[in-house]
Write a protein that holds these residues in place. Structure first.
Motif, PDB file in Angstrom:
ATOM      1  N   GLU A 187       1.064  -1.037   0.154  1.00 41.74           N
ATOM      2  CA  GLU A 187       0.227  -0.046   0.085  1.00 41.74           C
ATOM      3  C   GLU A 187       0.540   1.282   0.003  1.00 41.74           C
ATOM      4  N   GLN A 219      -2.103   4.977   0.830  1.00 39.73           N
ATOM      5  CA  GLN A 219      -3.626   4.138   1.974  1.00 39.73           C
ATOM      6  C   GLN A 219      -3.492   4.267   3.077  1.00 39.73           C
ATOM      7  N   ALA A 242      -5.329   3.601   6.305  1.00 40.44           N
ATOM      8  CA  ALA A 242      -7.389   2.168   6.073  1.00 40.44           C
ATOM      9  C   ALA A 242      -6.189   1.211   5.955  1.00 40.44           C
ATOM     10  N   ALA A 243      -4.755   0.658   5.273  1.00 38.73           N
ATOM     11  CA  ALA A 243      -5.029  -0.580   5.820  1.00 38.73           C
ATOM     12  C   ALA A 243      -4.632  -1.081   7.166  1.00 38.73           C
ATOM     13  N   GLU A 269      -6.076  -0.039   9.693  1.00 41.06           N
ATOM     14  CA  GLU A 269      -7.088   0.269  10.186  1.00 41.06           C
ATOM     15  C   GLU A 269      -7.958  -1.921  10.025  1.00 41.06           C
ATOM     16  N   LYS A 270      -8.142  -1.800   8.954  1.00 41.21           N
ATOM     17  CA  LYS A 270      -8.107  -2.884   8.154  1.00 41.21           C
ATOM     18  C   LYS A 270      -7.727  -4.356   8.104  1.00 41.21           C
ATOM     19  N   LEU A 271      -6.482  -4.131   8.921  1.00 38.12           N
ATOM     20  CA  LEU A 271      -5.734  -5.201  10.381  1.00 38.12           C
ATOM     21  C   LEU A 271      -6.422  -5.132  11.516  1.00 38.12           C
ATOM     22  N   ASP A 272      -6.669  -4.553  12.115  1.00 36.99           N
ATOM     23  CA  ASP A 272      -7.515  -4.386  13.184  1.00 36.99           C
ATOM     24  C   ASP A 272      -7.519  -5.608  14.020  1.00 36.99           C
ATOM     25  N   ASN A 278      -6.568  -8.497  13.114  1.00 35.19           N
ATOM     26  CA  ASN A 278      -6.006  -9.606  12.306  1.00 35.19           C
ATOM     27  C   ASN A 278      -4.714  -9.859  12.704  1.00 35.19           C
TER      28      ASN A 278
END
Length: 176
Positions: free
Chosen positions: A65, A68, A71-72, A74-77, A79
């Motif tokens: 990435e 962003q 945002a990347a 936040e998507k891993l929050d 996991n």
């Protein structure tokens, strides 16, 4: 082992061992992610990216990435136990290309990253270059601007970091 929710900033010059130190610190973690900010814009960068892909330990999941990054993350929050972000140097360069001569949006992204790292439930290791120790690039305003933006970004991340490590010739020096 770095505690969950902590931030470690690793800085240093080119080929000082920053990325290797980040991977060494990441060893004890189970769910590891690597957020890579490089872009294959020419043959040399393509080769560098491929080298890093093939030498990165297989227990990392890689997210490429260039822009962003918040945002990347936040998507891993839910996991990740650990995220290595490598590197701020290329990220700032990418943001400069996107935003032209306007420093405001670049520094706003740096603020957003500092906040996202502070609130992340996973440990973070952030890699960046130290570009303020060399000669001032007097002939190139864009180079001075890059150096300043990266320096300010490094300060923002260092301010929220639990640990700051300076790499010199492959050896870590703990600054914070």
């Amino acid at each position: 082992m770095i505690r969950m929710g902590t931030i470690t900033l690793i800085t240093g010059g080119a080929r000082s061992g920053k990325s290797m130190q980040a991977l060494k610190l990441a060893l004890p973690y189970q769910r590891k992610f690597f957020v890579a900010t490089g872009q294959a814009l020419d043959d040399e960068m393509t080769a560098r990216i491929e080298f890093h892909r093939t030498t990165r330990p297989p227990d990392f999941q890689t997210v490429e990435e260039p822009i962003q990054v918040v945002a990347a993350l936040e998507k891993l929050d839910k996991n990740a136990d650990l995220v290595v972000l490598d590197c701020l140097t290329l990220w700032i360069s990418n943001l400069m290309q996107r935003h032209g001569m306007d420093d405001g949006p670049v520094l706003a992204e740096a603020d957003k990253l500092a906040a996202a790292l502070t609130h992340a439930p996973f440990a973070s290791i952030v890699v960046t270059d130290e570009v303020g120790s060399g000669i001032v690039p007097t002939d190139h305003a864009e180079s001075r601007r890059f150096r300043d933006l990266l320096g300010w970004t490094n300060q923002k991340i260092a301010a929220v970091a639990d640990d700051v490590i300076l790499m010199v010739a492959g050896y870590p020096l703990k600054l914070k």
